[in-house]
Design an enzyme around this catalytic site. Structure first.
Site, PDB file in Angstrom:
ATOM      1  CG  ASP A  72      39.399  42.568  51.535  1.00 22.71           C
ATOM      2  OD1 ASP A  72      39.845  43.142  50.527  1.00 22.71           O
ATOM      3  OD2 ASP A  72      39.418  43.085  52.664  1.00 22.71           O
ATOM      4  CD  GLU A  87      45.169  40.995  54.227  1.00 21.98           C
ATOM      5  OE1 GLU A  87      44.105  41.254  53.636  1.00 21.98           O
ATOM      6  OE2 GLU A  87      46.062  41.833  54.375  1.00 21.98           O
ATOM      7  CD  GLU A 126      35.788  45.735  50.937  1.00 22.21           C
ATOM      8  OE1 GLU A 126      34.742  45.880  51.607  1.00 22.21           O
ATOM      9  OE2 GLU A 126      36.176  46.597  50.127  1.00 22.21           O
ATOM     10  CG  HIS A 178      39.359  53.048  49.900  1.00 20.12           C
ATOM     11  ND1 HIS A 178      38.759  51.823  49.740  1.00 20.12           N
ATOM     12  CD2 HIS A 178      40.471  52.826  50.613  1.00 20.12           C
ATOM     13  CE1 HIS A 178      39.500  50.907  50.337  1.00 20.12           C
ATOM     14  NE2 HIS A 178      40.541  51.489  50.875  1.00 20.12           N
ATOM     15  NE  ARG A 218      32.867  49.124  46.399  1.00 23.28           N
ATOM     16  CZ  ARG A 218      32.542  49.347  45.144  1.00 23.28           C
ATOM     17  NH1 ARG A 218      31.296  49.486  44.797  1.00 23.28           N
ATOM     18  NH2 ARG A 218      33.466  49.412  44.218  1.00 23.28           N
ATOM     19  CG  HIS A 250      40.490  55.386  46.463  1.00 18.96           C
ATOM     20  ND1 HIS A 250      39.704  55.001  45.416  1.00 18.96           N
ATOM     21  CD2 HIS A 250      41.100  54.257  46.905  1.00 18.96           C
ATOM     22  CE1 HIS A 250      39.820  53.686  45.228  1.00 18.96           C
ATOM     23  NE2 HIS A 250      40.673  53.216  46.130  1.00 18.96           N
TER      24      HIS A 250
HETATM   25  C1  UD1 Z   1      38.619  48.361  45.695  1.00 17.08           C
HETATM   26  C2  UD1 Z   1      38.175  47.135  46.528  1.00 17.08           C
HETATM   27  C3  UD1 Z   1      38.424  47.398  48.005  1.00 17.08           C
HETATM   28  C4  UD1 Z   1      39.851  47.831  48.242  1.00 17.08           C
HETATM   29  C5  UD1 Z   1      40.175  49.025  47.368  1.00 17.08           C
HETATM   30  C6  UD1 Z   1      41.622  49.412  47.516  1.00 17.08           C
HETATM   31  C7  UD1 Z   1      36.266  45.803  45.804  1.00 17.08           C
HETATM   32  C8  UD1 Z   1      34.786  45.686  45.767  1.00 17.08           C
HETATM   33  N1  UD1 Z   1      36.741  46.923  46.356  1.00 17.08           N
HETATM   34  O1  UD1 Z   1      37.764  49.451  46.001  1.00 17.08           O
HETATM   35  O2  UD1 Z   1      38.172  46.200  48.730  1.00 17.08           O
HETATM   36  O3  UD1 Z   1      39.997  48.174  49.602  1.00 17.08           O
HETATM   37  O4  UD1 Z   1      39.943  48.678  45.993  1.00 17.08           O
HETATM   38  O5  UD1 Z   1      41.873  50.680  47.016  1.00 17.08           O
HETATM   39  O6  UD1 Z   1      36.960  44.932  45.340  1.00 17.08           O
HETATM   40  N2  UD1 Z   1      39.369  53.972  39.834  1.00 17.08           N
HETATM   41  C9  UD1 Z   1      40.127  54.582  38.855  1.00 17.08           C
HETATM   42  N3  UD1 Z   1      41.450  54.226  38.755  1.00 17.08           N
HETATM   43  C10 UD1 Z   1      42.039  53.338  39.581  1.00 17.08           C
HETATM   44  C11 UD1 Z   1      41.249  52.741  40.589  1.00 17.08           C
HETATM   45  C12 UD1 Z   1      39.918  53.064  40.690  1.00 17.08           C
HETATM   46  O7  UD1 Z   1      39.656  55.413  38.119  1.00 17.08           O
HETATM   47  O8  UD1 Z   1      43.244  53.070  39.435  1.00 17.08           O
HETATM   48  C13 UD1 Z   1      37.921  54.341  39.922  1.00 17.08           C
HETATM   49  C14 UD1 Z   1      37.115  53.773  38.737  1.00 17.08           C
HETATM   50  O9  UD1 Z   1      36.103  54.683  38.426  1.00 17.08           O
HETATM   51  C15 UD1 Z   1      36.512  52.498  39.320  1.00 17.08           C
HETATM   52  C16 UD1 Z   1      36.240  52.941  40.746  1.00 17.08           C
HETATM   53  O10 UD1 Z   1      37.366  53.762  41.110  1.00 17.08           O
HETATM   54  O11 UD1 Z   1      35.373  52.042  38.645  1.00 17.08           O
HETATM   55  C17 UD1 Z   1      36.009  51.856  41.746  1.00 17.08           C
HETATM   56  O12 UD1 Z   1      37.025  50.860  41.697  1.00 17.08           O
HETATM   57  P1  UD1 Z   1      36.758  49.430  42.421  1.00 17.08           P
HETATM   58  O13 UD1 Z   1      37.993  48.611  42.297  1.00 17.08           O
HETATM   59  O14 UD1 Z   1      35.484  48.845  41.945  1.00 17.08           O
HETATM   60  O15 UD1 Z   1      36.525  49.830  43.910  1.00 17.08           O
HETATM   61  P2  UD1 Z   1      37.442  50.596  44.956  1.00 17.08           P
HETATM   62  O16 UD1 Z   1      36.555  51.559  45.646  1.00 17.08           O
HETATM   63  O17 UD1 Z   1      38.673  51.105  44.297  1.00 17.08           O
HETATM   64  N1  UDP Z   2      48.907  53.603  49.481  1.00 12.71           N
HETATM   65  C1  UDP Z   2      49.686  54.122  48.440  1.00 12.71           C
HETATM   66  N2  UDP Z   2      49.405  55.385  47.982  1.00 12.71           N
HETATM   67  C2  UDP Z   2      48.411  56.141  48.498  1.00 12.71           C
HETATM   68  C3  UDP Z   2      47.602  55.593  49.541  1.00 12.71           C
HETATM   69  C4  UDP Z   2      47.874  54.320  50.005  1.00 12.71           C
HETATM   70  O1  UDP Z   2      50.609  53.457  47.963  1.00 12.71           O
HETATM   71  O2  UDP Z   2      48.227  57.277  48.044  1.00 12.71           O
HETATM   72  C5  UDP Z   2      49.181  52.225  49.952  1.00 12.71           C
HETATM   73  C6  UDP Z   2      49.287  52.013  51.446  1.00 12.71           C
HETATM   74  O3  UDP Z   2      50.619  52.192  51.893  1.00 12.71           O
HETATM   75  C7  UDP Z   2      48.799  50.573  51.624  1.00 12.71           C
HETATM   76  C8  UDP Z   2      47.814  50.398  50.492  1.00 12.71           C
HETATM   77  O4  UDP Z   2      48.074  51.447  49.555  1.00 12.71           O
HETATM   78  O5  UDP Z   2      49.840  49.642  51.426  1.00 12.71           O
HETATM   79  C9  UDP Z   2      46.406  50.464  51.006  1.00 12.71           C
HETATM   80  O6  UDP Z   2      45.521  50.538  49.933  1.00 12.71           O
HETATM   81  P1  UDP Z   2      44.022  51.011  50.087  1.00 12.71           P
HETATM   82  O7  UDP Z   2      43.885  51.888  51.280  1.00 12.71           O
HETATM   83  O8  UDP Z   2      43.612  51.538  48.757  1.00 12.71           O
HETATM   84  O9  UDP Z   2      43.236  49.633  50.271  1.00 12.71           O
HETATM   85  P2  UDP Z   2      42.907  48.700  51.543  1.00 12.71           P
HETATM   86  O10 UDP Z   2      44.192  48.356  52.217  1.00 12.71           O
HETATM   87  O11 UDP Z   2      41.952  49.450  52.398  1.00 12.71           O
HETATM   88  O12 UDP Z   2      42.258  47.515  50.916  1.00 12.71           O
END
Ligand code: UD1
Ligand code: UDP
Length: 370
Positions: A96, A118, A132, A211, A213, A244
């Site tokens: 999503d 999924e 999402e 994490h 939004r 996160h």
């Molecule tokens: C994203 C997804 C969310 C998912 C989550 C899993 C969208 C809109 N959101 O949220 O559905 O549940 O990932 O974790 O698609 N960042 C880093 N390094 C990383 C990852 C993130 O620095 O490896 C920081 C960056 O500043 C980035 C920000 O996090 O711009 C947001 O990342 P983004 O993928 O837009 O949203 P998430 O909150 O991570």
């Molecule tokens: N996870 C991980 N390291 C962490 C936290 C979570 O590998 O420090 C794994 C967790 O086991 C799961 C996935 O990341 O499989 C979930 O990711 P996240 O919570 O970022 O996203 P969501 O599932 O909410 O989209």
């Protein structure tokens, strides 16, 4: 030869698609091309490394604190070029995220078939989870094959008028990944990055992740205040929180929870240490989707800091409870589980409503027949 592109961008998509990649690679009639948008950078690379997966194309799109609109437009432009060059017969997306929706849209423009892994999870609430829920709805409109994890998700798709012949109940591939990881955890005993002590010494502990939004701002302040008060009340418990990398999460968590005796703020963990952290925890407090699916299989009580969930199966089974982001409610529900062993035992049941570890195999078989 069927040309299959698998495109993903974030940590959870990688975790849930890697078992599918491993399975598809066994079929000699498939040509597999792995493309990552790298919507996440470090957290994606962590997963690719442990499973030794090397993408064929890395679009490297993440920017610090990216907005939904700019990220979406960058993905659309970059994936458009990728499709023009590679020309797949079918593209697989998972879940999503912005990557999923943007890739599906570009696939539609290129008249490439979309397989959605999924598929069919719904809350029915436009802004929860945000963005999402709508990413899922829009992806379902575009997708040609829907891999629904459960009966409930299949029914959600049927209610939206999706042709039943295009929906397959496969189980969730997260359970395939979990089974792979559990074996390795028991064999390798991976170390948790950022903890000086081993997990036996630091037990008992509550594991926390968050994490979403829709929880940014007030929600995270409430969550952190509840954790802070719980840590004062339960001095004999530790609280371990892999934080996160999103700055909207890092900032409040570091401001409100750093430098407390029994709270350990650590970096996001690679998959194996994280599974080990879940396996050894007492309770899990989270707003994560994937964790809601994995933890019930490990028999861990999960308190979900959200008002609703698109994953109702484990709530019905009694292993997952929604506690929202009200400070007092989180405090009370954690206290109830720590103070009352009967309440704890009622929730600590190992159940597997999300799969049997064979979802990826089913997906591969279905793809070979279409
Ligand atoms: C994203 C997804 C969310 C998912 C989550 C899993 C969208 C809109 N959101 O949220 O559905 O549940 O990932 O974790 O698609 N960042 C880093 N390094 C990383 C990852 C993130 O620095 O490896 C920081 C960056 O500043 C980035 C920000 O996090 O711009 C947001 O990342 P983004 O993928 O837009 O949203 P998430 O909150 O991570
Ligand atoms: N996870 C991980 N390291 C962490 C936290 C979570 O590998 O420090 C794994 C967790 O086991 C799961 C996935 O990341 O499989 C979930 O990711 P996240 O919570 O970022 O996203 P969501 O599932 O909410 O989209």
């Amino acid at each position: 030869m069927k040309k299959i592109s698998i495109i993903f961008g974030t940590r959870p998509e990688a975790i849930k698609l890697i078992p599918v990649i491993l399975e598809l690679k066994k079929n000699k009639n498939f040509e597999i091309n792995i493309c990552v948008t790298a919507q996440h950078r470090e957290m994606l690379d962590q997963v690719l490394e442990i499973f030794n997966i090397k993408p064929d194309t890395d679009l490297d799109l993440m920017q610090p604190n990216q907005t939904l609109s700019t990220l979406t437009s960058r993905i659309i432009n970059a994936v458009d070029n990728y499709f023009s060059e590679y020309k797949p017969d079918i593209v697989l997306v998972q879940g999503d995220t912005t990557t999923v929706f943007a890739v599906s849209l570009v696939a539609f423009y290129h008249k490439v078939k979309v397989g959605h892994v999924e598929a069919g999870l719904r809350t029915g609430k436009k802004y929860s989870p945000f963005p999402e829920e709508i990413n899922r709805v829009l992806t379902s409109r575009i997708a040609d094959i829907h891999f629904a994890p459960t009966e409930i998700s299949k029914n959600n798709l049927l209610k939206e008028g999706i042709n039943s012949e295009k929906i397959f109940i496969t189980g969730n591939t997260v359970i395939d990944a979990l089974f792979l990881a559990k074996e390795k955890v028991l064999e390798l005993k991976p170390k948790v990055n950022g903890l000086q002590k081993n997990l036996e010494e630091i037990s008992p502990y509550i594991l926390i992740t968050g994490h979403r939004r829709e929880n940014f701002g007030e929600g995270f302040i409430n969550i952190c205040s509840a954790i802070s008060e719980l840590a004062l009340k339960y001095e004999n418990y530790n609280f371990i929180y892999p934080v996160h990398l999103n700055p909207n999460v890092q900032d409040p968590v570091n401001k409100l929870l750093a430098n407390k005796k029994n709270i350990f703020l650590i970096k996001p963990q690679t998959y194996l240490p994280f599974i080990s952290l879940m396996m050894n925890s007492k309770i899990i407090l989270t707003d994560s989707g994937g964790v809601q699916e994995e933890a019930p299989s490990l028999g861990k009580p999960v308190l979900v800091m959200r008002e609703n969930t698109e994953r109702p199966e484990a709530v019905t089974a009694g292993t997952v409870k929604l506690v929202g982001t009200d400070k007092q409610k989180i405090f009370n529900e954690v206290s109830k589980l720590l103070d009352n062993n009967l309440e704890y035992k009622k929730m600590a049941n190992a159940i597997n409503p999300y799969g049997d570890g064979l979802a990826s195999k089913r997906i591969s078989e279905i793809l070979s027949e279409i």
